[in-house]
Design an enzyme around this catalytic site. Structure first.
Site, PDB file in Angstrom:
ATOM      1  N   SER A 182       0.846  -1.198   0.000  1.00  0.00           N
ATOM      2  CA  SER A 182       0.000   0.000   0.000  1.00  0.00           C
ATOM      3  C   SER A 182       0.880   1.247   0.000  1.00  0.00           C
ATOM      4  CB  SER A 182      -0.956  -0.043   1.188  1.00  0.00           C
ATOM      5  OG  SER A 182      -1.990   0.896   1.027  1.00  0.00           O
ATOM      6  N   LYS A 202     -20.294  17.369   3.396  1.00  0.00           N
ATOM      7  CA  LYS A 202     -19.292  17.684   4.417  1.00  0.00           C
ATOM      8  C   LYS A 202     -19.021  16.462   5.275  1.00  0.00           C
ATOM      9  CE  LYS A 202     -16.584  19.922   7.140  1.00  0.00           C
ATOM     10  NZ  LYS A 202     -15.216  20.233   6.691  1.00  0.00           N
TER      11      LYS A 202
END
Length: 336
Positions: A165, A217
């Site tokens: 990763s 948001k």
């Protein structure tokens, strides 16, 4: 038995007092002796000298006197011949990254120091170990390694255990990427997970209020009731990060079939080589030994200075561990 009871009670009181004293001392020192922000120390170790001394010590035992004298004479001649040549250097960095990638702060100082003094024929080797972590942290770490290449220095990354990763995000920017046969490589994917306690709150008649401005948001929440729209938006954001990750890897390794390996899977070193994820199979030890034949090796390390409170905390913990161990051993003597 009454004596044993009184003795055990005395020990318990003593431990309680010592623990309280250690905590109080740590709090006082922590409040009065805070380390200065941004202050650290750069250390440089001569790895070539260490390797050469190891070799010399072993040969001193393994060879007879005449053979060892011949070896030393040969080494002195080599050293004399090299003294007239420009000294080529390899700077070695260690990066063992955690999930939060906080180690990037030391890395950026190490990289800056090397760029300031390195010459065009010098090289950099990064011994990397990481299973990945936060995107912004490992993205910055990869950018720090890219600075070395931008400065015209050849960069080699070596992995003995794992570069997955975010770890692979860093490693793939190198000019040469080598790993051990059973190192874990890849995991070109993105993951995010969080628990949701909304049902538990409802069950206990607890209301949760969250106010936002902007439709997205907040997409998913730990305490509110998640919606399918929020989940879909969250998934889109992960896909966007994955696309950027794939583009980063493709740019760093143009010959790699990114779509084939960007599945989140990991491969052991030998299979990673077949997939084109790495360039060669070699341990960091063998890599440095081979470079030591031609270059002078230097380990560069930047460490933040620890405050007195940190040192005291470590010391107090060690003392308490020893006291506890002694009490436990004494108890076994008394009751068994």
């Amino acid at each position: 038995m009454e004596f044993l009871y009184e003795y055990g009670l005395f020990l318990a009181k003593t431990v309680t007092f010592l623990v309280a004293f250690a905590i109080l001392t740590a709090l006082i020192v922590g409040a009065s002796a805070k380390p200065k922000n941004g202050k650290g120390e750069l250390t440089i170790e001569d790895l070539s000298e260490q390797l050469n001394n190891q070799k010399r010590e072993l040969l001193n035992v393994a060879l007879d006197k005449d053979a060892f004298k011949a070896f030393e004479k040969s080494e002195k001649k080599k050293s004399k011949d090299k003294s007239t040549e420009p000294k080529k250097k390899v700077f070695v960095l260690n990066f063992k990254g955690g999930i939060d990638a906080k180690e990037v702060e030391s890395l950026r100082n190490e990289v800056t120091a090397i760029i300031q003094i390195a010459e065009s024929n010098d090289k950099v080797v990064v011994k990397l170990e990481s299973g990945g972590g936060v995107v912004h942290g490992y993205g910055l770490a990869a950018s720090q390694l890219a600075r070395l290449k931008q400065a015209g220095l050849e960069l080699t990354v070596t992995v003995d255990k794992i570069a997955a990763s975010g770890g692979y995000m860093m490693a793939c920017v190198s000019d040469k990427f080598v790993c051990a046969p059973f190192a874990m490589i890849g995991s070109i994917g993105v993951i995010a997970q969080l628990p949701n306690f909304n049902k538990l709150l409802k069950k206990n008649n607890v209301e949760f209020e969250q106010v936002t401005a902007g439709e997205f948001k907040r997409t998913l929440t730990m305490f509110g009731e998640n919606t399918d729209t929020g989940r879909e938006k969250f998934k889109q954001e992960l896909e966007q990060i994955h696309a950027l990750f794939r583009e980063h890897v493709q740019s760093a390794r143009p010959k790699l079939n990114v779509e084939k390996v960007a599945t989140g899977e990991t491969w052991f070193g030998t299979d990673a080589l077949k997939m084109g994820l790495v360039d060669a199979i070699q341990t960091s030890d063998d890599l440095l030994l081979s470079l030591n034949e031609e270059f002078e090796l230097y380990m560069v390390t930047y460490q933040n200075k620890k405050g007195l409170s940190d040192k005291l905390g470590i010391g107090a913990s060690t003392v308490l561990d020893k006291i506890t161990e002694k009490i436990l051993s004494k108890s076994k003597e008394l009751y068994h």
